[in-house]
Design a protein around this motif. Sequence first.
Motif, short mmCIF file in Angstrom:
data_model
loop_
_atom_site.label_atom_id
_atom_site.label_comp_id
_atom_site.label_asym_id
_atom_site.label_seq_id
_atom_site.Cartn_x
_atom_site.Cartn_y
_atom_site.Cartn_z
N GLY A 297 83.17 -46.40 3.72
CA GLY A 297 82.30 -45.26 3.38
C GLY A 297 81.67 -45.44 2.01
O GLY A 297 81.65 -46.54 1.45
N PHE A 298 81.16 -44.35 1.45
CA PHE A 298 80.48 -44.43 0.16
C PHE A 298 80.65 -43.12 -0.58
O PHE A 298 81.05 -42.11 -0.01
N ASP A 299 80.35 -43.18 -1.86
CA ASP A 299 80.41 -41.99 -2.70
C ASP A 299 79.01 -41.38 -2.80
O ASP A 299 78.11 -41.99 -3.39
N PRO A 300 78.77 -40.18 -2.24
CA PRO A 300 77.41 -39.59 -2.28
C PRO A 300 76.90 -39.38 -3.70
O PRO A 300 75.70 -39.39 -3.94
N ALA A 301 77.81 -39.19 -4.66
CA ALA A 301 77.38 -38.94 -6.05
C ALA A 301 76.89 -40.22 -6.72
O ALA A 301 76.31 -40.17 -7.80
N GLY A 302 77.12 -41.35 -6.09
CA GLY A 302 76.74 -42.60 -6.73
C GLY A 302 75.28 -42.95 -6.62
O GLY A 302 74.82 -43.90 -7.23
N GLY A 303 74.52 -42.20 -5.81
CA GLY A 303 73.10 -42.48 -5.66
C GLY A 303 72.89 -43.68 -4.76
O GLY A 303 73.79 -44.17 -4.08
N GLY A 304 71.70 -44.22 -4.72
CA GLY A 304 71.36 -45.35 -3.87
C GLY A 304 70.61 -46.40 -4.66
O GLY A 304 70.04 -46.15 -5.72
N GLY A 305 70.61 -47.62 -4.09
CA GLY A 305 69.92 -48.71 -4.73
C GLY A 305 68.55 -48.95 -4.13
O GLY A 305 67.96 -48.09 -3.49
N VAL A 306 68.06 -50.18 -4.34
CA VAL A 306 66.74 -50.53 -3.85
C VAL A 306 66.68 -50.45 -2.34
O VAL A 306 65.72 -49.95 -1.75
N GLU B 39 56.91 -42.90 5.26
CA GLU B 39 55.54 -43.36 5.46
C GLU B 39 55.03 -43.04 6.86
O GLU B 39 53.83 -42.86 7.07
N LEU B 40 55.94 -42.95 7.82
CA LEU B 40 55.55 -42.63 9.20
C LEU B 40 55.76 -41.16 9.53
O LEU B 40 55.62 -40.76 10.69
N GLY B 41 56.08 -40.34 8.52
CA GLY B 41 56.32 -38.93 8.78
C GLY B 41 57.69 -38.66 9.37
O GLY B 41 57.92 -37.59 9.95
N GLY B 42 58.61 -39.61 9.23
CA GLY B 42 59.96 -39.44 9.77
C GLY B 42 60.96 -39.05 8.71
O GLY B 42 60.61 -38.71 7.58
N THR B 43 62.22 -39.11 9.08
CA THR B 43 63.31 -38.73 8.17
C THR B 43 64.40 -39.79 8.22
O THR B 43 64.52 -40.55 9.20
N LEU B 44 65.20 -39.82 7.16
CA LEU B 44 66.35 -40.72 7.11
C LEU B 44 67.51 -40.01 6.43
O LEU B 44 67.33 -39.43 5.35
N HIS B 45 68.67 -40.02 7.07
CA HIS B 45 69.87 -39.38 6.53
C HIS B 45 70.99 -40.41 6.47
O HIS B 45 71.18 -41.20 7.40
N ILE B 46 71.72 -40.38 5.36
CA ILE B 46 72.88 -41.26 5.17
C ILE B 46 74.08 -40.37 4.88
O ILE B 46 74.03 -39.55 3.97
N GLU B 47 75.14 -40.54 5.65
CA GLU B 47 76.33 -39.71 5.46
C GLU B 47 77.58 -40.50 5.78
O GLU B 47 77.53 -41.54 6.46
N SER B 48 78.70 -40.02 5.25
CA SER B 48 79.98 -40.65 5.53
C SER B 48 80.34 -40.42 6.99
O SER B 48 80.09 -39.36 7.56
N GLY B 49 80.92 -41.45 7.62
CA GLY B 49 81.25 -41.36 9.04
C GLY B 49 82.42 -40.44 9.31
O GLY B 49 83.12 -40.00 8.39
N ARG B 50 82.61 -40.14 10.54
CA ARG B 50 83.72 -39.28 10.95
C ARG B 50 84.63 -40.09 11.88
O ARG B 50 84.24 -40.39 13.01
N PRO B 51 85.82 -40.47 11.44
CA PRO B 51 86.44 -40.12 10.14
C PRO B 51 86.14 -41.12 9.03
O PRO B 51 86.37 -40.85 7.87
N THR B 52 85.68 -42.35 9.36
CA THR B 52 85.48 -43.37 8.32
C THR B 52 84.10 -43.97 8.48
O THR B 52 83.38 -43.74 9.45
#
Length: 647
Positions: A601-610, A621-634
């Motif tokens: 998983g990852f720490d959401p407070a850590g931000g993201g890179g390039v 750019e295509l009018g879409g969305t992207l979500h990144i979240e911790s998995g359930r359970p890992t």
Amino acid sequence: MTEGSAGTGGAPIPAAVMAVSAWILVVLSVVAFVRADPGIDSNQLFFLVDVVGAAVYGTVAGVVLARRVHPVPIIMGLTAIGVGVAALSYSYSQLAVVRPGLPWVDVLSPLQNTAWIPGTLSLFLIVPWLIRDHPLGVGAKLGVLTGIAATAWYFWSRTFTDIPAVWVIVPVLVVGSAAAADCGWRWRHGPPGERVGLGWMCLGTALMTAAYVPLALPASLPGLWVLNPLVHLAVQAFYPVAILVCILRQRMWGLNLAVSRATVAGTLTVLLLALYVVVATAVTALLPEGDSVGAQVVAAGVVAVAVQPVRLWLQRRVHHLVYGEGADPARAVRTLGRQFGSAETPEQLLEGLAAGVGVALRLESVSVRHTSGVAAVWGSATGHAESVELVHRGAILGTMVVTAPPGESLGTRTRRSLTELSAVVTAGLVVLQSAESLQEARRRLASVRLEERQMIRRELHDGLGPSLAGIRLGLQGARNLLGSDPAAAAELIDALQEQLDHQVEGVRQLSRSMFPPVLDELGLVPALHELAANQSRSGFQLRVQADPPPGLGAEISAAAYGIVVEAVTNARRHSGADGCRVDATFAREMLTVVIHDDGCGFDPAGGGGVGTRSMRERAHELGGTLHIESGRPTGTVVTARLPLTAS
């Protein structure tokens, strides 16, 4: 009429007593007049003038005096009582004719000719000098004194002397003209805060003064007995409106009342009808008398042809004066539509539309607001604000907030015009937001391109560059060994060739990761399977389940592939898992790509890179969305939704 914050220092009880007394006099006068049932002559018409004056001035005086003690409402209240007493005196005298023996007839009868004088003349000889929001200067004080002198002269000379009427009227006309001229000068050159509404006051004072001109004319003139009282009736109904508008528009003496525009329009329309009656009656009186039907038809036709077009024109002018171009929404929309062709930037377009709405509807201020703040402002808001939602395709883009001028409140007609004009303003807001979105997209695209170039530079500088430099040094060593130890030189060349092959494969992998040929030739699904095969050779298992439609556009395929590559690269580097899963599904014109690993998983407070920013930009750019979240359970789950229409 609605009230904002009431001014301080009012006298509600005296104001109520004054207004109620005026109306009691009106009611008693009308009842006595109806019971007496006299014939129609100039006296009855002047009686009507007195009744209207008592009702109107009593009401206005009560409204103002209840909120502020000032000489102007006191004079208006005394005027109302004075003309009310005159009206009651006349009607009571007429009632005594048909019902002899009524008490106090000798006391009340003379008042019909005198009770109205002090207050009525003070209205236009004294009050105009007092309509100001600062202490009186020398000129204003002199004007008040001359107004008092002219009023006293008229009362004394008309009541107790036989001086010719012209000498009785001339001082009144001179002082009244001076008062109107003073209002006109202050309207043009006075303090900016006191100019508003003084045009009405100037016109009202001039009309009140002019209404006394017929009193100096010979009574034998044809139609004068009708024209004189009807002119007074029209002017007496207009003048208190002028006073009230002047006071309220300036919020003078701490008053903060608002009169509905519908009330103003209705009052002016009634005044126009009264003017119509005056002109029609005068024209009819000037026509030759005749008892035949033909003569009556000719008279009616002359009146209609001479007066009706003028009345209709004046009524249109009244609506334009009160509502501006909002009286004709189609014209207002055409006016705003011209802004689209003249504005050079979206910001100028929206500012022009806000100004156009304000000018067209005669508003105090207009501001257009959207989610990121205020987009355009015209005027300065000081009164109660009202808002209209700006809706585009069922979504609320923002609001248009407007305020009416001081002393006014928006009526139904103005609100309806605002709703109709909001569609044009909404179009301007859409243009502005589209321009802002385009500018932001360009900025993001430039940022992503810069980051991708930095990544390529880093790969070349940190990977390929040092390796090629090492190969170059190795070749130099092999060259040195050719003469002394050919076998060692051949062995070194073989090692360098293996290293060069490795770097060539690395360059190919970098190229394919950015845009593999199979993606362009066969589509998204084969490209994902090729990516899985390449990852498996390096020990990272990539499981692909994809069923997008055939013929998926190149733009959406490239965006989806780029997101998958970035997510898989992040999972391989940071998750600690030995593989991940990619699901690409299509439903309701939307391609959904989900990348799920079973790592740490990852720490959401850590931000993201390039890589994370690159994935988001590809989706946006295509009018879409992207979500990144911790998995359930890992693990980590990356979900991209890309609309097919964007391709």
